[in-house]
Write a protein that holds these residues in place. Structure first.
Motif, mmCIF file in Angstrom:
data_model
loop_
_atom_site.group_PDB
_atom_site.id
_atom_site.type_symbol
_atom_site.label_atom_id
_atom_site.label_comp_id
_atom_site.label_asym_id
_atom_site.label_seq_id
_atom_site.Cartn_x
_atom_site.Cartn_y
_atom_site.Cartn_z
ATOM 1 N N GLN A 192 -36.541 43.171 -30.233
ATOM 2 C CA GLN A 192 -37.205 42.775 -28.997
ATOM 3 C C GLN A 192 -37.235 41.256 -28.850
ATOM 4 O OE1 GLN A 192 -38.109 44.984 -26.565
ATOM 5 N NE2 GLN A 192 -38.312 43.086 -25.386
ATOM 6 N N GLU A 193 -37.433 40.548 -29.943
ATOM 7 C CA GLU A 193 -37.400 39.087 -29.905
ATOM 8 C C GLU A 193 -36.000 38.603 -29.526
ATOM 9 O OE1 GLU A 193 -38.758 37.460 -33.575
ATOM 10 O OE2 GLU A 193 -40.774 38.297 -33.386
ATOM 11 N N ALA A 194 -34.983 39.273 -30.042
ATOM 12 C CA ALA A 194 -33.605 38.894 -29.711
ATOM 13 C C ALA A 194 -33.307 39.158 -28.232
ATOM 14 C CB ALA A 194 -32.621 39.657 -30.593
ATOM 15 N N LYS A 195 -33.855 40.240 -27.687
ATOM 16 C CA LYS A 195 -33.658 40.528 -26.261
ATOM 17 C C LYS A 195 -34.309 39.456 -25.388
ATOM 18 C CE LYS A 195 -33.345 45.592 -26.742
ATOM 19 N NZ LYS A 195 -31.956 45.761 -26.296
ATOM 20 N N ASN A 196 -35.358 38.826 -25.911
ATOM 21 C CA ASN A 196 -36.052 37.769 -25.177
ATOM 22 C C ASN A 196 -35.594 36.379 -25.588
ATOM 23 O OD1 ASN A 196 -37.710 39.528 -23.664
ATOM 24 N ND2 ASN A 196 -39.101 39.762 -25.400
ATOM 25 N N ALA A 197 -34.465 36.284 -26.257
ATOM 26 C CA ALA A 197 -33.943 34.993 -26.704
ATOM 27 C C ALA A 197 -33.429 34.185 -25.516
ATOM 28 C CB ALA A 197 -32.826 35.205 -27.721
#
Length: 253
Positions: A212-217
């Motif tokens: 999820q953090e990577a999707k919001n990168a």
């Protein structure tokens, strides 16, 4: 083709089969990726290595249910291909890449997925779209240098790219966000930190720990992001020399 074999890498055999990109198990990047791989394996991430009759590694593919993809995408119900590599140029016209893609397609159909999807680009550290177009993929979205392709066999809304530019303005100063999805990031982070110290730059480093953090990168690549005052400067692995040149240019502004 009959002499080729596809080997699935698992947390149990990873030190024997290695991670293709990093084969030296004593390399710090190998250990970082191994730990990341073990956690992600529980989420459905898979890696397969193509070998010849002499047990030589020819290429590999890494893929995951799109809900757990480490890229800024929205593609629920699909399988997302993180990476695909055929190492030798002499092997790239022998349908080895297609063999790996077909292997993933068979699995996705058995899992009743809507289809496959992948992010491509003409840039570095990511596959060109030509191999996927040869295998029935079509472009469904595009943002910047990144194209988003899919191959669907069940009716579904097209996968789409998220707008990573919306995330960039919140990063004031110098920031590096990275994930262990690529085993070479460990080396790059160390080099960039040392270079930042040489220039008396406060480089804030943050490891991306979840999909999820990577999707919001703040970049399309997702797992490597170098920013300065809300601007994305690079979205892939950097050497110390390249970072030094970036610093010189930025400090002149």
């Amino acid at each position: 083709m009959s002499q080729l074999q596809i080997v699935e890498v698992t947390p149990k055999n990873v030190t024997k089969e290695t991670l293709f990109c990093v084969r030296d198990i004593s390399n710090p990047g190998f250990e970082s990726k191994r730990k990341w791989f073990a956690k992600r394996y529980k989420e459905g991430l898979r890696m397969k290595i193509l070998k010849n009759a002499d047990d030589k590694m020819i290429g590999f593919i890494e893929y995951v249910p799109a809900e757990y993809a480490w890229r800024p995408i929205d593609a629920d119900g699909f399988i997302f291909i993180h990476c695909i590599v055929v190492y030798s140029k002499s092997d790239r016209n022998k349908a080895h890449g297609s063999m790996l893609i077909n292997e993933v397609e068979k699995e996705a159909k058995a899992m009743k997925k809507h289809g496959l999807c992948v992010m491509t680009s003409k840039g570095t550290w990511i596959a060109n779209k030509s191999i996927f177009e040869k295998n029935g993929f079509t472009q469904v979205d595009k943002r910047g240098r990144f194209e988003f392709l899919s191959k669907q066999w069940h009716p579904s809304a097209d996968p789409r790219l998220l707008d990573w530019t919306l995330q960039q303005k919140k990063y004031e100063g110098w920031h590096l966000l990275y994930a262990d999805q690529c085993p070479w990031h460990e080396k790059s982070v160390e080099a960039l930190l040392n270079t930042a110290m040489d220039f008396d730059i406060d480089l804030k480093v943050q490891k991306i720990e979840t999909a999820q953090e990577a999707k919001n990168a703040p970049s399309g690549y997702g797992v490597f992001n170098l920013l300065h005052n809300g601007r994305l400067l690079e979205d892939h692995y950097l050497s110390a020399t390249r970072f030094r040149n970036i610093l010189k240019k930025e400090l002149k502004k």
